[in-house]
Every structure is written in structure tokens, then in C-alpha cells.
Motif scaffolding. Structure first.
Motif, PDB file in Angstrom:
ATOM      1  N   MET A  47      15.389  -5.879   8.619  1.00  0.00           N
ATOM      2  CA  MET A  47      14.802  -6.650   7.523  1.00  0.00           C
ATOM      3  C   MET A  47      14.055  -7.899   7.989  1.00  0.00           C
ATOM      4  SD  MET A  47      16.765  -7.829   4.008  1.00  0.00           S
ATOM      5  CE  MET A  47      17.336  -9.421   4.629  1.00  0.00           C
ATOM      6  N   GLY A  48      14.306  -8.353   9.232  1.00  0.00           N
ATOM      7  CA  GLY A  48      13.630  -9.550   9.715  1.00  0.00           C
ATOM      8  C   GLY A  48      14.229 -10.815   9.140  1.00  0.00           C
ATOM      9  N   ASP A  49      13.470 -11.894   9.184  1.00  0.00           N
ATOM     10  CA  ASP A  49      13.924 -13.166   8.633  1.00  0.00           C
ATOM     11  C   ASP A  49      13.936 -13.085   7.112  1.00  0.00           C
ATOM     12  OD1 ASP A  49      13.822 -15.971   7.614  1.00  0.00           O
ATOM     13  OD2 ASP A  49      13.727 -16.465   9.750  1.00  0.00           O
ATOM     14  N   THR A  69      10.667  -2.945  13.068  1.00  0.00           N
ATOM     15  CA  THR A  69      11.138  -4.294  12.758  1.00  0.00           C
ATOM     16  C   THR A  69      10.185  -5.069  11.854  1.00  0.00           C
ATOM     17  OG1 THR A  69      10.142  -5.177  14.802  1.00  0.00           O
ATOM     18  CG2 THR A  69      12.434  -4.471  14.919  1.00  0.00           C
ATOM     19  N   ALA A  70      10.755  -5.692  10.828  1.00  0.00           N
ATOM     20  CA  ALA A  70      10.043  -6.696  10.043  1.00  0.00           C
ATOM     21  C   ALA A  70      10.071  -8.009  10.825  1.00  0.00           C
ATOM     22  CB  ALA A  70      10.697  -6.859   8.671  1.00  0.00           C
ATOM     23  N   PRO A  71       9.201  -8.962  10.509  1.00  0.00           N
ATOM     24  CA  PRO A  71       9.046 -10.138  11.373  1.00  0.00           C
ATOM     25  C   PRO A  71      10.225 -11.103  11.312  1.00  0.00           C
ATOM     26  CG  PRO A  71       7.688 -10.366   9.413  1.00  0.00           C
ATOM     27  CD  PRO A  71       8.230  -8.970   9.395  1.00  0.00           C
ATOM     28  N   LEU A  72      10.507 -11.722  12.464  1.00  0.00           N
ATOM     29  CA  LEU A  72      11.455 -12.829  12.511  1.00  0.00           C
ATOM     30  C   LEU A  72      10.709 -14.105  12.877  1.00  0.00           C
ATOM     31  CD1 LEU A  72      11.773 -13.308  15.764  1.00  0.00           C
ATOM     32  CD2 LEU A  72      13.563 -11.577  15.583  1.00  0.00           C
ATOM     33  N   ASN A  73      11.390 -15.221  12.755  1.00  0.00           N
ATOM     34  CA  ASN A  73      10.802 -16.521  13.074  1.00  0.00           C
ATOM     35  C   ASN A  73      11.502 -17.065  14.316  1.00  0.00           C
ATOM     36  OD1 ASN A  73      10.966 -19.667  12.822  1.00  0.00           O
ATOM     37  ND2 ASN A  73       9.203 -19.080  11.592  1.00  0.00           N
ATOM     38  N   LYS A  74      10.735 -17.340  15.360  1.00  0.00           N
ATOM     39  CA  LYS A  74      11.327 -17.738  16.634  1.00  0.00           C
ATOM     40  C   LYS A  74      12.103 -19.046  16.518  1.00  0.00           C
ATOM     41  CE  LYS A  74       7.797 -15.384  19.417  1.00  0.00           C
ATOM     42  NZ  LYS A  74       7.060 -14.823  18.272  1.00  0.00           N
TER      43      LYS A  74
END
Length: 331
Positions: free
Chosen positions: A10-12, A120-125
Motif C-alpha cells: 500500500m505504500g505510505d 509497490t505503491a510509493p513510500l516517502n523516504k
């Protein structure tokens, strides 16, 4: 016909990931080509569904064998980490930690051969780091979790595929790191991935480092001769269609018009810029060299529009298409 099981992380949760996931799984034809399930938070998916006007239900499961894989209900392995009403569009250590946990669970399932690919959906570093997980991004995290010593990032956009020799390091560090062995292994990973996807003899163009690929020593300090040419000659000795080093400015143009199936970029911005110009919304990030197929959207968490229901799902749908194409050709 076997339909691959694609695990979508789901990512962030504060970003657009939950929204693009719900929009993408509204596509009925997707279920004719794969069996998708989400690893994330069921409550957050329901909130995102309401934001985007989705009529999809969310089916809470704890393992893959409980999934129904039926259009109209999103199967979700629910880690239940995000509280109801958690704000969208705001950086959060909680969401960064949760994004890591989704990936960790996906890798566990992949290594147990319960799924065929990860999308993968995006994450925030920054959120990831705040949550206690110090990785530059998905690629390095997946390499660590799978015990893979070296992987490559491949970006796919309409009319263009690019694989990177170096990625998330500074330009001077990248130039120091580039050497014939690394260039050759990167070409190998790209070649093998394209063959697996159905391209029998990929045509590969290799970028130089300096302007005009050094122009026979006029620019730079002989980096092309020292770091790139030996790798290209070794590939050609294997009978592969590999050309370079070539000036990056014209190589990307030639690749986009169809002269090459893959471009080897030497550093992050050399490869990322052209791909994003060619199609940011439909771009896909593929991690090459892992023991499991992994594709991703080629955009970030977009906190500025998260929670508004307007995020475009095009890149997620394309990432799923790429995952299906590669997963069905495994082994």
C-alpha cells in the motif's frame, strides 16, 4: 492458464498509494490476467475508496490462501497499523514504519513462494527514516530483506526502457563507483530481464559518462575507456547486441524512436530525466536482480494531492501489467 498472484504493497498511508490502489483494482479486466491482493491496512483502503468514489468492498484476510480474487472486493492482508482518520498529506513516522512493514510481509510471502510478484505503491523516504528504517528507498530495502548483494533499477516508460549502473548516490561518488565489472553486471541483469519478458535478442545502448561520451578523450579523464568500453567489448564477445559508450543526449532520442530496446544509464539523473519526460504518469520502476519480481509506480507519495481523490492510477496499472508480464515468464 495460470494467473500470477501479485502482492500490492500500500505504500505510505498518508500519500496517494491507497487511492491509486483502490482505483486500479476497480479495473475488471485486471482479474482476467492476474490474482491481485493488497498488503496494507483495510481501514485505510476503505477511507481511500470513499475518497475516490469506489464501490469496491475490502475483504480482510491474514494469508494468501484466504483470498477470493474476485472483482468487486479487494483482498487485503491487514496489518492494522494506521488509526482511523489519520491525516492524509502529512509526513508521519507511523506511516513510514507501516510502509516498511508492508514490504517486509510481502518479501516473506515471496520467499515462501506464496506470491509471484510484488508491485509497490510509493513510500516517502523521510517518513521511512523517521520510522526507524534507514534505506534510500524501496530498491535497497528489498535487496537487504531478500539477502541480495546487488540489484539494479530499471525504469520503463512509453517507448523507453532504462537501467541504471548507479542510483541513489552523489554524482562524484557515482563516477568513482562505476567500473567495468559493475557495468557488465548491470547489462547482464537488463538483458536477462528483457529476454524473460519475450525480447529474444535485446538491442542495448550504453551511455557515456562525459558529454559526447568523452569524444575520444576531449572531455573528461578517460572514464569511458577505463570504465565502460571493456564491459561493452565483453558483452559483444558473447554475441549480444550492445553498442557504446554513446552520447547520452542522442542515445535517448534513438532509443525512443526504436533503435534500442534498453538504455544503460550511468547515474541517477542521466536515466531518470528522459524517462519522466517520456511519460511520468505511465512510468514503471522495476527492481532487477531480486529473487522475486518487483515493479513499482514511478512517482512519489504526492502529499500535495493526497486525500483529495484525484491521483492518477495510470502508473500503478502499468506497474501491474509489467509485473504480470515478468511473473508469467518466471523459471
Amino acid at each position: 492458464m495460470y494467473l500470477p498472484i501479485i502482492a500490492i504493497t500500500m505504500g505510505d498511508a498518508a500519500g496517494v498509494g491507497p487511492e491509486v490502489v483502490m482505483k486500479s483494482l476497480g479495473a475488471a479486466d485486471l482479474y482476467e490476467r492476474c490474482r491481485p491482493l493488497v498488503i496494507g491496512d483495510a481501514g485505510r483502503l476503505r477511507e481511500a475508496g470513499a475518497l475516490v468514489g469506489s464501490s469496491l468492498a475490502v475483504n480482510v484476510i491474514t494469508d494468501v490462501d484466504q483470498a477470493k480474487f474476485e472483482h468487486g472486493a479487494v483482498d487485503c492482508i491487514d496489518l492494522n497499523l494506521i488509526p482511523a482518520g489519520h491525516p492524509f498529506g502529512q509526513l508521519s513516522a507511523l506511516c513510514g514504519h507501516a510502509a516498511y512493514c508492508y514490504i517486509e510481509r510481502a518479501v516473506e510471502l515471496a520467499m515462501a513462494q506464496k506470491i509471484d510478484a510484488i508491485c509497490t505503491a510509493p513510500l516517502n523516504k523521510e517518513a521511512l527514516h523517521a520510522g526507524g528504517h534507514i534505506f534510500p528507498g524501496h530498491t535497497e530495502m528489498l535487496a537487504r530483506l531478500t539477502g541480495t548483494p546487488e540489484v539494479s533499477m530499471m525504469l520503463v516508460a512509453p517507448k523507453l526502457r532504462v537501467i541504471h549502473v548507479t542510483t541513489h548516490i552523489g554524482l562524484l561518488d557515482a563516477i568513482r563507483k562505476i567500473e567495468p565489472g559493475l557495468v557488465g553486471r548491470t547489462i547482464d541483469r537488463g538483458y536477462e530481464t528483457l529476454v524473460r519478458s519475450g525480447i529474444e535478442n535485446p538491442r542495448i545502448g550504453v551511455c557515456g559518462i562525459n558529454p559526447h561520451a568523452g569524444e575520444n578523450g576531449l572531455f573528461g579523464c578517460g572514464e569511458e575507456e577505463e570504465k565502460i568500453i571493456p564491459a561493452v567489448k565483453a558483452q559483444q564477445a558473447l554475441g549480444r547486441s550492445v553498442e557504446g559508450p554513446l552520447p547520452a543526449d542522442t542515445l535517448f532520442y534513438r532509443a525512443a524512436r526504436g533503435d534500442f530496446d534498453l538504455v544503460i544509464a550511468m547515474y541517477h539523473d542521466q536515466g531518470h530525466g528522459p524517462v519522466k519526460v517520456m511519460g511520468l504518469e505511465a512510468g514503471v520502476n522495476i527492481t532487477v536482480g531480486l529473487p522475486v519480481i518487483r515493479t513499482s509506480v514511478d512517482h512519489g507519495t504526492a502529499f500535495d494531492i493526497a486525500g483529495k481523490g484525484i491521483a492518477d492510477e495510470g502508473s500503478m496499472l502499468e506497474a501491474l501489467r509489467q509485473a504480470i508480464a515478468l511473473a508469467t515468464r518466471r523459471g
